[in-house]
Design a protein around this motif. Structure first.
Motif, PDB file in Angstrom:
ATOM      1  N   CYS A 110       0.884  -1.239  -0.001  1.00  0.00           N
ATOM      2  CA  CYS A 110      -0.109  -0.091  -0.007  1.00  0.00           C
ATOM      3  C   CYS A 110       0.944   1.311  -0.035  1.00  0.00           C
ATOM      4  O   CYS A 110       0.711   2.045  -0.722  1.00  0.00           O
ATOM      5  CB  CYS A 110      -0.842  -0.027   1.340  1.00  0.00           C
ATOM      6  SG  CYS A 110      -2.263   1.265   1.264  1.00  0.00           S
ATOM      7  N   LYS A 111       1.813   1.333   0.775  1.00  0.00           N
ATOM      8  CA  LYS A 111       3.030   2.303   0.797  1.00  0.00           C
ATOM      9  C   LYS A 111       3.622   2.641  -0.450  1.00  0.00           C
ATOM     10  O   LYS A 111       3.631   3.648  -1.025  1.00  0.00           O
ATOM     11  CB  LYS A 111       3.882   2.107   1.969  1.00  0.00           C
ATOM     12  CG  LYS A 111       4.976   3.202   1.961  1.00  0.00           C
ATOM     13  CD  LYS A 111       5.910   2.745   3.267  1.00  0.00           C
ATOM     14  CE  LYS A 111       7.112   4.079   3.393  1.00  0.00           C
ATOM     15  NZ  LYS A 111       7.824   3.530   2.165  1.00  0.00           N
TER      16      LYS A 111
ATOM     17  N   LYS B 223       6.997  11.463  -0.216  1.00  0.00           N
ATOM     18  CA  LYS B 223       8.230  10.972   0.688  1.00  0.00           C
ATOM     19  C   LYS B 223       7.683  10.274   2.140  1.00  0.00           C
ATOM     20  O   LYS B 223       7.929  10.648   3.096  1.00  0.00           O
ATOM     21  CB  LYS B 223       9.204  11.820   1.036  1.00  0.00           C
ATOM     22  CG  LYS B 223       9.780  12.418  -0.146  1.00  0.00           C
ATOM     23  CD  LYS B 223      10.617  11.789  -1.231  1.00  0.00           C
ATOM     24  CE  LYS B 223      11.201  12.718  -2.311  1.00  0.00           C
ATOM     25  NZ  LYS B 223      11.681  11.783  -3.340  1.00  0.00           N
ATOM     26  N   ILE B 224       6.651   9.415   1.912  1.00  0.00           N
ATOM     27  CA  ILE B 224       5.901   8.599   2.832  1.00  0.00           C
ATOM     28  C   ILE B 224       6.929   8.017   3.763  1.00  0.00           C
ATOM     29  O   ILE B 224       7.463   6.940   3.136  1.00  0.00           O
ATOM     30  CB  ILE B 224       4.735   7.788   2.435  1.00  0.00           C
ATOM     31  CG1 ILE B 224       3.782   8.948   1.733  1.00  0.00           C
ATOM     32  CG2 ILE B 224       3.967   7.131   3.551  1.00  0.00           C
ATOM     33  CD1 ILE B 224       2.639   7.999   1.088  1.00  0.00           C
TER      34      ILE B 224
ATOM     35  N   LEU C  21     -15.678   3.004   2.125  1.00  0.00           N
ATOM     36  CA  LEU C  21     -14.520   3.129   1.579  1.00  0.00           C
ATOM     37  C   LEU C  21     -13.787   1.917   1.187  1.00  0.00           C
ATOM     38  O   LEU C  21     -13.828   1.208   2.152  1.00  0.00           O
ATOM     39  CB  LEU C  21     -13.621   4.384   2.338  1.00  0.00           C
ATOM     40  CG  LEU C  21     -14.483   5.547   2.693  1.00  0.00           C
ATOM     41  CD1 LEU C  21     -13.545   6.235   3.679  1.00  0.00           C
ATOM     42  CD2 LEU C  21     -14.670   6.117   1.506  1.00  0.00           C
ATOM     43  N   ASP C  22     -13.156   1.881  -0.076  1.00  0.00           N
ATOM     44  CA  ASP C  22     -12.030   0.727  -0.231  1.00  0.00           C
ATOM     45  C   ASP C  22     -11.068   0.476   0.870  1.00  0.00           C
ATOM     46  O   ASP C  22     -10.838  -0.615   1.428  1.00  0.00           O
ATOM     47  CB  ASP C  22     -11.944   0.663  -1.637  1.00  0.00           C
ATOM     48  CG  ASP C  22     -12.956   0.381  -2.618  1.00  0.00           C
ATOM     49  OD1 ASP C  22     -13.954   0.031  -2.031  1.00  0.00           O
ATOM     50  OD2 ASP C  22     -12.786   0.602  -3.648  1.00  0.00           O
ATOM     51  N   VAL C  23     -10.181   1.507   0.673  1.00  0.00           N
ATOM     52  CA  VAL C  23      -8.906   1.418   1.506  1.00  0.00           C
ATOM     53  C   VAL C  23      -8.619   3.023   2.011  1.00  0.00           C
ATOM     54  O   VAL C  23      -8.746   3.952   1.389  1.00  0.00           O
ATOM     55  CB  VAL C  23      -7.859   1.311   0.762  1.00  0.00           C
ATOM     56  CG1 VAL C  23      -6.335   1.272   1.262  1.00  0.00           C
ATOM     57  CG2 VAL C  23      -7.856  -0.309   0.170  1.00  0.00           C
ATOM     58  N   LEU C  24      -8.440   2.859   3.292  1.00  0.00           N
ATOM     59  CA  LEU C  24      -8.376   4.294   4.131  1.00  0.00           C
ATOM     60  C   LEU C  24      -7.086   4.138   4.798  1.00  0.00           C
ATOM     61  O   LEU C  24      -6.808   3.248   5.567  1.00  0.00           O
ATOM     62  CB  LEU C  24      -9.469   4.464   5.016  1.00  0.00           C
ATOM     63  CG  LEU C  24      -9.500   5.731   5.704  1.00  0.00           C
ATOM     64  CD1 LEU C  24      -9.689   7.064   4.662  1.00  0.00           C
ATOM     65  CD2 LEU C  24     -10.840   5.900   6.559  1.00  0.00           C
ATOM     66  N   VAL C  25      -6.027   5.108   4.648  1.00  0.00           N
ATOM     67  CA  VAL C  25      -4.656   5.121   5.101  1.00  0.00           C
ATOM     68  C   VAL C  25      -4.363   6.392   5.629  1.00  0.00           C
ATOM     69  O   VAL C  25      -4.794   7.606   5.265  1.00  0.00           O
ATOM     70  CB  VAL C  25      -3.812   4.944   4.086  1.00  0.00           C
ATOM     71  CG1 VAL C  25      -2.387   4.774   4.669  1.00  0.00           C
ATOM     72  CG2 VAL C  25      -3.955   3.321   3.489  1.00  0.00           C
ATOM     73  N   THR C  26      -3.484   6.563   6.802  1.00  0.00           N
ATOM     74  CA  THR C  26      -2.974   7.680   7.197  1.00  0.00           C
ATOM     75  C   THR C  26      -1.485   7.545   7.322  1.00  0.00           C
ATOM     76  O   THR C  26      -1.192   6.241   7.433  1.00  0.00           O
ATOM     77  CB  THR C  26      -3.505   8.190   8.788  1.00  0.00           C
ATOM     78  OG1 THR C  26      -2.990   7.145   9.659  1.00  0.00           O
ATOM     79  CG2 THR C  26      -4.928   8.421   8.375  1.00  0.00           C
ATOM     80  N   ASP C  27      -0.664   8.639   7.010  1.00  0.00           N
ATOM     81  CA  ASP C  27       0.817   8.182   7.014  1.00  0.00           C
ATOM     82  C   ASP C  27       1.394   8.819   8.284  1.00  0.00           C
ATOM     83  O   ASP C  27       0.660   9.437   9.273  1.00  0.00           O
ATOM     84  CB  ASP C  27       1.617   8.762   5.961  1.00  0.00           C
ATOM     85  CG  ASP C  27       1.411  10.391   5.611  1.00  0.00           C
ATOM     86  OD1 ASP C  27       0.787  10.971   6.624  1.00  0.00           O
ATOM     87  OD2 ASP C  27       2.140  10.816   4.741  1.00  0.00           O
TER      88      ASP C  27
END
Length: 306
Positions: A27-28, A39-40, A66-72
């Protein structure tokens, strides 16, 4: 005896997409090739198939899954969606998804608007594009009077369509297009993982059964929406007939009820992921109304859309 050919569930299939994307490294990596300037460092939180509802308006507000939910590491929020049917409403759909994200995730209670987290809405599309569509398009908010002036709202919207040529794009994005199109990819360990995971999913009878059950439920939901639309339209038509108080009025009301049913069923089909062509064919096969009446409904729909 003819051997039964089982369907192949590729990367764009709803459940498969979620299963592949639940790997944080992949995912990243996907986010890095789509938005390389960010630049995660790492993904702090990830979830898939998230339903976001407003409890205060649960009977009125449209549910969002939501299909995919991400925080960095910086708290930036990423919503990655797979879209396989063209609803001709991507812009408004992105707007609504963003509003639900802002409501739930991007600003904590007691904070000011300056603390609002950056949000990225990414749509991976796999349907026939329009003539002027590009493989990769990013959108921000600009001044109508001065295009060099950007409104700093912290929002980025990205649309990638694998059915458009990826010529001129990075090798990684070209590989992503191949993955979405069920074509073999030979590039690096990340795409090796994705293809291996997809193969594992398809070779696991239990997982395949779950996917097929999920798709069956989605179809049943679609059919139930059609039935509900029919009944709602008929009741509306009968009520109109009763208000007129004449047999002729009742008959007219019944006919109007069929038209109302067709309108509601068409709208339900569109809301459940069908294209206008698919929704029209679905209503036509029900044989509720004449083709002439159906054409009137489609013409009315197009006039409102434009």
């Amino acid at each position: 005896m003819v051997k039964k050919i089982e369907p192949w569930f590729g990367f764009t299939e709803d459940k498969v997409f979620g299963m592949v994307m639940e790997n944080k490294d992949f995912c990243k990596y996907l986010l890095e090739i789509i938005i390389p300037d960010l630049k995660i460092k790492n993904i702090d939180w990830l979830d898939k198939q998230v339903e976001i509802n407003n409890s205060e308006r649960k009977n009125k507000a449209k549910e969002v899954r939501l299909d995919v939910l991400v925080t960095d590491h910086e708290g930036r929020v990423f919503n990655i969606e797979m879209q396989t049917t063209d609803q001709d409403d991507i812009g408004r759909r992105m707007r609504y998804y963003l509003s639900r994200l802002d409501l739930r995730y991007t600003l904590n209670k007691g904070k000011t608007y300056r603390n609002l987290k950056d949000a990225f809405i990414i749509f991976l599309c796999n349907f026939k594009p329009k003539k002027d569509d590009k493989f990769y398009e990013s959108y921000h908010t600009y001044s109508d009077q001065d295009r060099s002036k950007q409104l700093q709202d912290g929002v980025t919207k990205i649309i990638i369509n694998s059915q458009v040529s990826a010529e001129g794009q990075s090798e990684e994005l070209k590989a992503l297009a191949k993955l979405m199109n069920n074509e073999p990819v030979k590039l690096n360990k990340h795409f090796d993982y994705a293809q291996r995971r997809i193969k594992e999913i398809n070779e696991d009878p239990e997982t395949r059964e779950k996917i097929m059950l999920y798709e069956t439920r989605m179809l049943e939901r679609e059919q139930a929406a059609g039935k509900a639309g029919y009944e709602q339209g008929m009741q509306r038509g009968i009520a109109k007939g009763k208000q007129e108080g004449l047999k002729q009025g009742v008959a007219r009301g019944l006919e109007q009820g069929k038209v109302d049913s067709a309108k509601i069923i068409l709208e339900n089909q569109l809301n459940n992921g069908s294209t206008l062509t698919q929704a029209t064919e679905f209503v036509r096969n029900l044989k509720l109304i004449s083709n002439k009446e159906l054409e009137k409904i489609i013409a009315l729909y197009n006039s409102h859309k434009n």
